[in-house]
Motif scaffolding. Structure first.
Motif, PDB file in Angstrom:
ATOM      1  N   ARG A 274       0.825  -1.199   0.000  1.00  0.00           N
ATOM      2  CA  ARG A 274       0.000   0.000   0.000  1.00  0.00           C
ATOM      3  C   ARG A 274       0.864   1.255   0.000  1.00  0.00           C
ATOM      4  O   ARG A 274       0.570   2.244  -0.691  1.00  0.00           O
ATOM      5  N   MET A 275       1.928   1.229   0.787  1.00  0.00           N
ATOM      6  CA  MET A 275       2.800   2.399   0.858  1.00  0.00           C
ATOM      7  C   MET A 275       3.560   2.587  -0.454  1.00  0.00           C
ATOM      8  O   MET A 275       3.714   3.716  -0.930  1.00  0.00           O
ATOM      9  N   LEU A 276       4.010   1.499  -1.049  1.00  0.00           N
ATOM     10  CA  LEU A 276       4.723   1.617  -2.318  1.00  0.00           C
ATOM     11  C   LEU A 276       3.810   2.161  -3.417  1.00  0.00           C
ATOM     12  O   LEU A 276       4.198   3.058  -4.172  1.00  0.00           O
ATOM     13  N   THR A 277       2.595   1.601  -3.517  1.00  0.00           N
ATOM     14  CA  THR A 277       1.682   2.051  -4.561  1.00  0.00           C
ATOM     15  C   THR A 277       1.229   3.486  -4.325  1.00  0.00           C
ATOM     16  O   THR A 277       0.819   4.177  -5.259  1.00  0.00           O
ATOM     17  N   GLY A 278       1.303   3.947  -3.075  1.00  0.00           N
ATOM     18  CA  GLY A 278       0.976   5.336  -2.776  1.00  0.00           C
ATOM     19  C   GLY A 278       2.111   6.289  -3.089  1.00  0.00           C
ATOM     20  O   GLY A 278       1.953   7.501  -2.955  1.00  0.00           O
ATOM     21  N   GLY A 279       3.271   5.763  -3.488  1.00  0.00           N
ATOM     22  CA  GLY A 279       4.382   6.617  -3.871  1.00  0.00           C
ATOM     23  C   GLY A 279       5.425   6.815  -2.785  1.00  0.00           C
ATOM     24  O   GLY A 279       6.272   7.707  -2.890  1.00  0.00           O
ATOM     25  N   GLU A 280       5.397   5.981  -1.726  1.00  0.00           N
ATOM     26  CA  GLU A 280       6.370   6.127  -0.649  1.00  0.00           C
ATOM     27  C   GLU A 280       7.778   5.835  -1.156  1.00  0.00           C
ATOM     28  O   GLU A 280       7.982   4.976  -2.018  1.00  0.00           O
ATOM     29  N   ASP A 281       8.753   6.532  -0.603  1.00  0.00           N
ATOM     30  CA  ASP A 281      10.153   6.329  -0.956  1.00  0.00           C
ATOM     31  C   ASP A 281      10.615   4.991  -0.369  1.00  0.00           C
ATOM     32  O   ASP A 281      10.588   4.797   0.851  1.00  0.00           O
ATOM     33  N   ARG A 317      21.577  -0.899  -4.983  1.00  0.00           N
ATOM     34  CA  ARG A 317      22.323  -1.361  -6.152  1.00  0.00           C
ATOM     35  C   ARG A 317      21.418  -1.590  -7.364  1.00  0.00           C
ATOM     36  O   ARG A 317      21.806  -1.307  -8.498  1.00  0.00           O
ATOM     37  N   LEU A 318      20.203  -2.113  -7.121  1.00  0.00           N
ATOM     38  CA  LEU A 318      19.342  -2.503  -8.231  1.00  0.00           C
ATOM     39  C   LEU A 318      18.222  -1.519  -8.523  1.00  0.00           C
ATOM     40  O   LEU A 318      17.700  -1.477  -9.637  1.00  0.00           O
ATOM     41  N   GLY A 319      17.808  -0.737  -7.508  1.00  0.00           N
ATOM     42  CA  GLY A 319      16.686   0.159  -7.705  1.00  0.00           C
ATOM     43  C   GLY A 319      15.374  -0.600  -7.816  1.00  0.00           C
ATOM     44  O   GLY A 319      15.254  -1.747  -7.378  1.00  0.00           O
ATOM     45  N   PRO A 321      12.209  -2.410 -10.016  1.00  0.00           N
ATOM     46  CA  PRO A 321      11.409  -3.018  -8.945  1.00  0.00           C
ATOM     47  C   PRO A 321      12.138  -4.131  -8.189  1.00  0.00           C
ATOM     48  O   PRO A 321      11.639  -4.632  -7.200  1.00  0.00           O
ATOM     49  N   GLU A 322      13.325  -4.523  -8.680  1.00  0.00           N
ATOM     50  CA  GLU A 322      14.011  -5.668  -8.061  1.00  0.00           C
ATOM     51  C   GLU A 322      14.353  -5.393  -6.605  1.00  0.00           C
ATOM     52  O   GLU A 322      14.199  -6.263  -5.739  1.00  0.00           O
ATOM     53  N   GLY A 323      14.811  -4.160  -6.328  1.00  0.00           N
ATOM     54  CA  GLY A 323      15.173  -3.830  -4.958  1.00  0.00           C
ATOM     55  C   GLY A 323      13.974  -3.839  -4.025  1.00  0.00           C
ATOM     56  O   GLY A 323      14.096  -4.188  -2.846  1.00  0.00           O
ATOM     57  N   GLU A 324      12.802  -3.467  -4.553  1.00  0.00           N
ATOM     58  CA  GLU A 324      11.599  -3.498  -3.729  1.00  0.00           C
ATOM     59  C   GLU A 324      11.227  -4.927  -3.345  1.00  0.00           C
ATOM     60  O   GLU A 324      10.664  -5.180  -2.280  1.00  0.00           O
ATOM     61  N   LEU A 325      11.533  -5.881  -4.236  1.00  0.00           N
ATOM     62  CA  LEU A 325      11.296  -7.289  -3.913  1.00  0.00           C
ATOM     63  C   LEU A 325      12.195  -7.726  -2.767  1.00  0.00           C
ATOM     64  O   LEU A 325      11.767  -8.465  -1.865  1.00  0.00           O
ATOM     65  N   ALA A 326      13.442  -7.273  -2.759  1.00  0.00           N
ATOM     66  CA  ALA A 326      14.350  -7.611  -1.661  1.00  0.00           C
ATOM     67  C   ALA A 326      13.813  -7.071  -0.336  1.00  0.00           C
ATOM     68  O   ALA A 326      13.859  -7.755   0.699  1.00  0.00           O
ATOM     69  N   LEU A 327      13.283  -5.849  -0.351  1.00  0.00           N
ATOM     70  CA  LEU A 327      12.698  -5.288   0.867  1.00  0.00           C
ATOM     71  C   LEU A 327      11.455  -6.064   1.287  1.00  0.00           C
ATOM     72  O   LEU A 327      11.211  -6.264   2.483  1.00  0.00           O
ATOM     73  N   ALA A 328      10.671  -6.516   0.309  1.00  0.00           N
ATOM     74  CA  ALA A 328       9.490  -7.327   0.630  1.00  0.00           C
ATOM     75  C   ALA A 328       9.897  -8.636   1.305  1.00  0.00           C
ATOM     76  O   ALA A 328       9.232  -9.106   2.245  1.00  0.00           O
ATOM     77  N   GLN A 329      10.985  -9.229   0.839  1.00  0.00           N
ATOM     78  CA  GLN A 329      11.460 -10.457   1.477  1.00  0.00           C
ATOM     79  C   GLN A 329      11.935 -10.186   2.895  1.00  0.00           C
ATOM     80  O   GLN A 329      11.728 -11.011   3.797  1.00  0.00           O
ATOM     81  N   ALA A 330      12.549  -9.033   3.104  1.00  0.00           N
ATOM     82  CA  ALA A 330      12.968  -8.673   4.463  1.00  0.00           C
ATOM     83  C   ALA A 330      11.746  -8.510   5.363  1.00  0.00           C
ATOM     84  O   ALA A 330      11.756  -8.938   6.528  1.00  0.00           O
ATOM     85  N   VAL A 331      10.691  -7.882   4.851  1.00  0.00           N
ATOM     86  CA  VAL A 331       9.453  -7.737   5.627  1.00  0.00           C
ATOM     87  C   VAL A 331       8.916  -9.110   6.021  1.00  0.00           C
ATOM     88  O   VAL A 331       8.508  -9.336   7.169  1.00  0.00           O
ATOM     89  N   THR A 332       8.901 -10.041   5.070  1.00  0.00           N
ATOM     90  CA  THR A 332       8.409 -11.390   5.349  1.00  0.00           C
ATOM     91  C   THR A 332       9.267 -12.075   6.411  1.00  0.00           C
ATOM     92  O   THR A 332       8.750 -12.719   7.335  1.00  0.00           O
ATOM     93  N   TYR A 333      10.586 -11.936   6.294  1.00  0.00           N
ATOM     94  CA  TYR A 333      11.504 -12.547   7.268  1.00  0.00           C
ATOM     95  C   TYR A 333      11.232 -12.002   8.665  1.00  0.00           C
ATOM     96  O   TYR A 333      11.155 -12.751   9.647  1.00  0.00           O
ATOM     97  N   LEU A 334      11.078 -10.673   8.759  1.00  0.00           N
ATOM     98  CA  LEU A 334      10.845 -10.054  10.070  1.00  0.00           C
ATOM     99  C   LEU A 334       9.534 -10.539  10.685  1.00  0.00           C
ATOM    100  O   LEU A 334       9.460 -10.794  11.890  1.00  0.00           O
TER     101      LEU A 334
END
Length: 437
Positions: A274-281, A317-319, A321-334
């Motif tokens: 939701r935050m990403l689609t809303g334009g969050e950094d 490093r990747l920007g 959308p690939e970098g956003e996937l890495a952050l999503a995986q971190a969210v899942t891990y947490l």
């Protein structure tokens, strides 16, 4: 020469049709869709009207949920003259004019309900100008705002008005509104079931937006019923309401943080999206996700912080959308990691203890003594080198001499902190033996 766009001068001018939202505006409070938490017989507004004691109000809620309509109907219910202004377009001169007219009306036995849209746009002096007229009964103020009144309105104004929260319309509310629109139009919308649901979702809880969308759909000349793909192909989907510097920003990051803390990866991923689609950094999200690892997981899984930092680095490093996937995986891990705030609690307790004890010095036996004077003062005297002690643990006191030893860190029985708790218990037993001997 007659203007090319002029109608036939012999015909009466066409009257533009009223917008659907205006045609469907409720004529009494009972017709208002939604906001049962305010309008029911036991709800705040219902109780005020029943008692005949309506006070000044501030309506706080998103756009298109009925703030203006309810204010106008309140004036009708209480036989007050309704005056509407917008803080965006009104200044001191117009306010003075409104106050003078309200005083004149009161002198002639007619009270005034002043509705101020976007009241948070007024500055402090302008907000203060309402106070004497509210206090002496010249007018009853109803302000409307989409921003948190606690932050945007003066305390003096808030103390004289009751804040009522209006909620976004539910899908059931929007469906009822759509049915009223179809009755007004005299025909059903040319949509199949899934497309109708998609139309309601596009409104995003905003009744006015839904009616505008319905007007567009009703104007189409189509055969049969449109499916979801055909509908979304013809309509521009409304952007979700998201203010990166306002309440929604803090509400959504709070929802993400609490979903992670609550070990719900699906909810956490939803709020992240939701935050990403809303334009969050994404960098802001990376920073907050890393904080979650430190605050809510801590030493129950020390690897969590590393996962977050690596995901952050991948994004850099990747920007997208690939970098956003890495952050999503971190969210899942947490979300799935064992949780402990013991380290966070210990840190805050240490800060309180540090402030309470002021400038109390360390005990002299653990101070270095590089000069003879310092040795003569007892610096370093009696220090036990832990590596020379049995078990590599001397059990000495490391707190200020007059300070009672506190317990700041209390690990939980989850994740890696189970092992840390065993170590703490082990050292506590050794310290107890040293104290007894």
């Amino acid at each position: 020469m007659q203007d090319l766009f002029d109608k036939d001068p012999g015909k009466a001018p066409d009257t533009a049709p009223r917008p659907l939202a205006d045609r469907l505006r409720p004529r009494k409070l009972a017709d208002v869709i939604g906001q049962a938490q305010l309008l029911g017989p036991e709800a705040p507004l219902g109780a005020m009207l029943e008692a005949g004691s309506l006070s000044s109000l501030v309506f706080w809620g998103p756009p298109g949920v009925g703030k203006t309509t309810i204010a106008r109907l309140l004036a009708d219910e209480t036989d007050l003259h309704f005056v509407q202004i917008s803080a965006i377009f009104s200044g001191v001169a117009e306010l003075k004019k409104v106050f003078e007219q309200a005083r004149h009306g009161r002198a002639n036995g007619q009270g005034t309900l002043l509705f101020v849209d976007e009241i948070h746009r007024f500055n402090k002096a302008q907000q203060d100008s309402f106070l004497p007229h509210m206090e002496d009964g010249t007018l009853l103020l109803v302000g409307a705002t989409t921003e948190n009144p606690s932050f945007e309105l003066n305390a003096a104004l808030l103390s004289r008005a009751q804040v009522l929260v209006l909620e976004r319309l539910s899908l059931a509310d929007l469906e009822l509104l759509a049915q009223r629109a179809e009755a007004e139009l005299g025909r059903p919308l040319p949509l199949d079931g899934p497309a109708r649901e998609a139309l309601l979702e596009m409104a995003d809880g905003d009744g006015r937006a839904l009616l505008n969308l319905i007007e567009q759909v009703a104007a189409w000349k189509v055969e049969g019923k449109l499916d979801t793909a055909a509908l979304t192909g013809r309509l521009m989907r409304r952007a979700a309401k998201y203010d990166k510097s306002g309440d929604e920003h803090y509400n959504l990051i709070s929802a993400l943080h609490k979903s992670v803390r609550g070990s719900d990866p699906d909810a956490a991923l939803y709020w992240y999206a939701r935050m990403l689609t809303g334009g969050e950094d994404p960098r802001y999200l990376a920073r907050r996700i890393t904080r979650m690892a430190v605050e809510d997981i801590g030493l129950a899984d020390p690897q969590a912080q590393t996962v977050c930092l690596h995901a952050w680095e991948i994004y850099e490093r990747l920007g997208s959308p690939e970098g956003e996937l890495a952050l999503a995986q971190a969210v899942t891990y947490l979300a799935l990691a064992p949780k402990s705030n013991a380290g966070y609690v210990a840190y805050k307790a240490a800060m309180r203890a540090a402030k309470a004890t002021g400038s109390a010095p360390p005990p002299r036996h653990i101070l270095n003594a590089p000069t003879k004077l310092m040795k003569d003062q007892g610096y370093g005297e009696g220090y036990a080198y832990d590596h020379d002690a049995e078990d590599g643990f001397s059990g000495q006191n490391y707190f200020p001499e007059d300070m009672k030893r506190p317990v700041l860190y209390s690990p939980v029985e989850r994740g890696f902190e189970r092992e840390l708790k065993k170590r703490l218990d082990y050292f506590a037993r050794l310290r107890s033996r040293r104290d007894e001997s």
